[in-house]
Scaffold this motif. Structure first.
Motif, mmCIF file in Angstrom:
data_model
loop_
_atom_site.group_PDB
_atom_site.id
_atom_site.type_symbol
_atom_site.label_atom_id
_atom_site.label_comp_id
_atom_site.label_asym_id
_atom_site.label_seq_id
_atom_site.Cartn_x
_atom_site.Cartn_y
_atom_site.Cartn_z
ATOM 1 N N ASP A 1 -2.512 6.119 7.184
ATOM 2 C CA ASP A 1 -2.063 5.078 8.114
ATOM 3 C C ASP A 1 -0.553 4.880 8.029
ATOM 4 O OD1 ASP A 1 -4.565 4.540 9.088
ATOM 5 O OD2 ASP A 1 -4.716 2.516 8.275
ATOM 6 N N VAL A 2 -0.060 4.814 6.803
ATOM 7 C CA VAL A 2 1.376 4.603 6.605
ATOM 8 C C VAL A 2 2.179 5.734 7.258
ATOM 9 C CG1 VAL A 2 3.221 4.506 4.878
ATOM 10 C CG2 VAL A 2 1.111 3.210 4.519
ATOM 11 N N CYS A 3 1.736 6.972 7.041
ATOM 12 C CA CYS A 3 2.445 8.113 7.635
ATOM 13 C C CYS A 3 2.438 8.037 9.164
ATOM 14 C CB CYS A 3 1.813 9.427 7.166
ATOM 15 S SG CYS A 3 2.027 9.759 5.400
ATOM 16 N N LEU A 4 1.294 7.674 9.731
ATOM 17 C CA LEU A 4 1.211 7.522 11.188
ATOM 18 C C LEU A 4 2.129 6.409 11.691
ATOM 19 C CD1 LEU A 4 -2.598 7.810 12.097
ATOM 20 C CD2 LEU A 4 -0.770 9.344 12.821
ATOM 21 N N TYR A 5 2.021 5.265 11.046
ATOM 22 C CA TYR A 5 2.743 4.086 11.523
ATOM 23 C C TYR A 5 4.247 4.197 11.324
ATOM 24 C CZ TYR A 5 -1.821 1.734 11.931
ATOM 25 O OH TYR A 5 -3.094 1.370 12.284
ATOM 26 N N MET A 6 4.680 5.092 10.416
ATOM 27 C CA MET A 6 6.112 5.339 10.234
ATOM 28 C C MET A 6 6.683 6.259 11.307
ATOM 29 S SD MET A 6 7.012 5.877 6.211
ATOM 30 C CE MET A 6 8.700 6.339 6.606
ATOM 31 N N SER A 7 5.827 7.064 11.930
ATOM 32 C CA SER A 7 6.331 8.048 12.883
ATOM 33 C C SER A 7 6.882 7.355 14.128
ATOM 34 C CB SER A 7 5.218 9.025 13.277
ATOM 35 O OG SER A 7 4.286 8.392 14.135
ATOM 36 N N GLN A 8 7.801 8.042 14.793
ATOM 37 C CA GLN A 8 8.461 7.455 15.963
ATOM 38 C C GLN A 8 7.462 7.139 17.078
ATOM 39 O OE1 GLN A 8 9.419 10.123 14.297
ATOM 40 N NE2 GLN A 8 11.647 10.211 14.040
ATOM 41 N N ASN A 9 6.380 7.887 17.157
ATOM 42 C CA ASN A 9 5.399 7.662 18.218
ATOM 43 C C ASN A 9 4.617 6.370 18.015
ATOM 44 O OD1 ASN A 9 6.153 9.993 19.476
ATOM 45 N ND2 ASN A 9 4.512 11.243 18.609
ATOM 46 N N PHE A 10 4.631 5.845 16.810
ATOM 47 C CA PHE A 10 4.026 4.545 16.545
ATOM 48 C C PHE A 10 5.131 3.513 16.280
ATOM 49 C CE2 PHE A 10 0.566 7.434 15.941
ATOM 50 C CZ PHE A 10 -0.579 6.721 16.238
ATOM 51 N N GLY A 11 5.911 3.765 15.234
ATOM 52 C CA GLY A 11 7.073 2.919 14.960
ATOM 53 C C GLY A 11 6.728 1.497 14.547
ATOM 54 N N PHE A 12 5.646 1.333 13.803
ATOM 55 C CA PHE A 12 5.218 -0.016 13.412
ATOM 56 C C PHE A 12 5.847 -0.481 12.097
ATOM 57 C CE2 PHE A 12 0.993 1.138 15.636
ATOM 58 C CZ PHE A 12 1.549 0.869 16.874
ATOM 59 N N ILE A 13 6.129 0.469 11.207
ATOM 60 C CA ILE A 13 6.705 0.116 9.908
ATOM 61 C C ILE A 13 7.806 1.106 9.545
ATOM 62 C CG2 ILE A 13 4.614 -0.978 8.981
ATOM 63 C CD1 ILE A 13 4.059 1.595 7.425
ATOM 64 N N SER A 14 8.611 0.706 8.581
ATOM 65 C CA SER A 14 9.627 1.592 8.027
ATOM 66 C C SER A 14 9.780 1.243 6.556
ATOM 67 C CB SER A 14 10.948 1.427 8.776
ATOM 68 O OG SER A 14 11.896 2.369 8.302
ATOM 69 N N PHE A 15 10.640 2.008 5.886
ATOM 70 C CA PHE A 15 10.923 1.770 4.469
ATOM 71 C C PHE A 15 12.415 1.936 4.240
ATOM 72 C CE2 PHE A 15 6.442 2.757 4.407
ATOM 73 C CZ PHE A 15 5.943 1.914 3.410
ATOM 74 N N PRO A 16 12.950 1.329 3.198
ATOM 75 C CA PRO A 16 14.357 1.559 2.866
ATOM 76 C C PRO A 16 14.637 3.051 2.700
ATOM 77 C CG PRO A 16 13.450 -0.223 1.538
ATOM 78 C CD PRO A 16 12.290 0.387 2.256
ATOM 79 N N ASP A 17 15.843 3.452 3.033
ATOM 80 C CA ASP A 17 16.199 4.870 2.975
ATOM 81 C C ASP A 17 15.915 5.494 1.615
ATOM 82 O OD1 ASP A 17 17.025 4.684 5.568
ATOM 83 O OD2 ASP A 17 19.183 4.707 5.128
ATOM 84 N N GLU A 18 16.115 4.711 0.553
ATOM 85 C CA GLU A 18 15.959 5.277 -0.787
ATOM 86 C C GLU A 18 14.507 5.582 -1.145
ATOM 87 O OE1 GLU A 18 16.809 0.784 -1.293
ATOM 88 O OE2 GLU A 18 17.476 2.459 -0.022
ATOM 89 N N LEU A 19 13.555 5.154 -0.308
ATOM 90 C CA LEU A 19 12.146 5.454 -0.548
ATOM 91 C C LEU A 19 11.666 6.643 0.284
ATOM 92 C CD1 LEU A 19 12.204 2.642 -1.936
ATOM 93 C CD2 LEU A 19 9.897 2.283 -1.051
ATOM 94 N N THR A 20 12.569 7.210 1.085
ATOM 95 C CA THR A 20 12.189 8.331 1.941
ATOM 96 C C THR A 20 13.022 9.559 1.584
ATOM 97 O OG1 THR A 20 13.796 7.736 3.650
ATOM 98 C CG2 THR A 20 11.602 6.745 3.823
ATOM 99 N N THR A 21 12.640 10.699 2.150
ATOM 100 C CA THR A 21 13.384 11.936 1.899
ATOM 101 C C THR A 21 13.874 12.504 3.229
ATOM 102 O OG1 THR A 21 11.401 13.297 2.040
ATOM 103 C CG2 THR A 21 11.996 12.457 -0.131
ATOM 104 N N GLY A 22 14.807 13.442 3.137
ATOM 105 C CA GLY A 22 15.398 14.032 4.339
ATOM 106 C C GLY A 22 14.967 15.463 4.544
ATOM 107 N N SER A 23 15.548 16.076 5.552
ATOM 108 C CA SER A 23 15.292 17.475 5.889
ATOM 109 C C SER A 23 16.529 18.295 5.581
ATOM 110 C CB SER A 23 14.940 17.591 7.374
ATOM 111 O OG SER A 23 15.067 18.927 7.813
ATOM 112 N N SER A 24 16.305 19.561 5.219
ATOM 113 C CA SER A 24 17.444 20.432 4.913
ATOM 114 C C SER A 24 18.206 20.849 6.179
ATOM 115 C CB SER A 24 16.970 21.686 4.171
ATOM 116 O OG SER A 24 16.081 22.428 4.999
#
Length: 424
Positions: free
Chosen positions: A255-278
């Motif tokens: 659920d968290v992964c879905l709701y974080m995606s732009q197509n849902f956009g219901f929740i987010s997290f501070p940048d330091e809790l996420t990772t980036g792309s190369s």
């Protein structure tokens, strides 16, 4: 260096294969082997096998080993098969002949079994406490965000209005069901198997009630054959309870992964809790929750593994049982880490305001609007057809004012009732 050594050498390949990873795994149960050895020594003194002075010496020697374990300096060297042979060697090296008496009236079979039962019992309790921490976090989030609308989905299609309060507290209440299973597993392992020896008891007049009390077990596994048969059965029960808990966390992580995606956009997290792309600089990936999902799914497979290793084994001891503990212990360590990181991360969730007037959610209130017509006197089928017709011809205008008041609904979460369900 082997508890079963009769002075006959064994082929090195056979030794390596049969020992496996026991030295590394047994570090986790060293503490519990010491606890059981203390209880066993006290019992041996009571029945006259040890003198009072010998008991004092053994308890002193075990205390020194216990301190090493607590300090992280206890090491099972390559010349030892397992933790049990290492501890007996250390006692004999320090105390001489007295150290050799510690194995009287027990077998490595019940020695391993009781250490594992103690490990399982304590760690199930730790998992339960960590689950309670996550449970309380979720109820706190539910209270904080109870008035924030969240679209509800069936078949991943927009369905009916929900709320963040309903979402968070749903997972909290499902955790209660998981704890029911953890409690069942605790009750299963909270039975003292020490004294079953190799599976058929002992001709010494041992006092199993004494060791049960000393190790704080609630009861005995009275029948000595049943005690040995608990190997595998306990692991299957524990794996089922851990798997149930992991199923809840895996679904929540999805659920968290879905709701974080732009197509849902219901929740987010501070940048330091996420990772980036190369290569994609805009990415904020939910790697923590993806790994939680993957690890939880892996642990859910454990019950099948435990079942297949022990399925159709006859009564008595079999070396197959050695294969149970590595992945069982690894699962416990993983589940404790997962609970900690889930609680740490979800507490920092940024809940967004969802614009229910967005055309994406235009039909979120159709059922509520049907119900309004029913309250006004129309039959349900007539009201359904009326609203359905409006949807089809494009004239539907949602009325978002309807309140859900029954127990457990959006506007009546019953958080105190859910909290009271958590087993004491």
């Amino acid at each position: 260096m082997k508890l079963w050594d009769k002075g006959i050498s064994i082929d090195k390949k056979i030794e390596q294969f049969t020992v496996g990873n026991d030295r590394e795994i047994d570090v986790h149960i060293a503490k519990y082997d010491v606890i059981a050895s203390k209880a066993h020594a006290k019992m041996l003194q009571k029945i006259g096998i040890l003198t009072t002075n010998e008991l004092i010496e053994l308890l002193g020697g075990l205390k020194k080993i216990e301190i090493q374990i607590e300090n992280g300096t206890f090491v099972i060297d390559d010349q030892f098969e397992d933790v049990h042979s290492k501890i007996e060697f250390e006692l004999t090296k320090t105390l001489g002949e007295v150290g050799k008496k510690i194995h009287t009236a027990r077998s490595r079979n019940d020695q391993v079994l009781v250490a594992l039962q103690l490990y399982y019992k304590e760690n199930l309790g730790i998992v339960k406490e960590k689950t309670k921490t996550l449970f309380e976090t979720l109820l706190g989030l539910a209270e904080t965000h109870k008035d924030q609308v969240l679209p509800g989905y069936t078949h991943l299609q927009v369905a009916m209005p929900s709320s963040f309060g309903l979402w968070f507290s749903a997972y909290a209440e499902v955790l209660v069901d998981d704890v029911y299973l953890l409690d069942a597993a605790i009750k299963t392992v909270d039975q003292n198997p020490l004294g079953s020896a190799a599976g058929y008891g002992s001709s010494f007049p041992i006092d199993r009630e004494l060791t049960t009390k000393e190790m704080d077990f609630s009861t005995l596994k009275y029948n000595v054959v049943a005690a040995q048969m608990s190997r595998g059965k306990s692991e299957r029960t524990i794996a089922a309870s851990l798997g149930s808990l992991c199923n809840t966390m895996s679904r929540f992580a999805m659920d968290v992964c879905l709701y974080m995606s732009q197509n849902f956009g219901f929740i987010s997290f501070p940048d330091e809790l996420t990772t980036g792309s190369s290569i994609m600089p805009h990415k904020k990936n939910p790697d923590v929750f993806e790994l939680i999902r993957g690890k939880c799914n892996k642990i859910q497979a454990l019950q099948t593994e435990m079942l297949l290793i022990t399925n159709n084994l006859p009564s008595g001891y079999h070396r197959d049982f050695q294969l149970l503990k590595e992945n069982m212990i690894a699962a416990f360590e993983d589940v404790k880490d997962i609970l900690d990181i889930f609680n740490f991360s979800i507490k920092q969730a940024i809940v967004k305001d969802v614009d229910i007037h967005n055309d994406l959610y235009k039909y979120l209130f159709t059922v509520d609007n049907i119900n309004t017509l029913v309250v006004e006197g129309q039959s349900f089928r007539e009201a359904y057809q009326k609203i359905g017709g409006q949807v089809q011809d494009g004239t539907y205008k949602p009325d978002t004012s309807k309140k859900h008041t029954h127990v457990g609904s959006i506007h009546n979460l019953c958080l105190d009732k859910i909290r009271s369900k958590f087993p004491k």
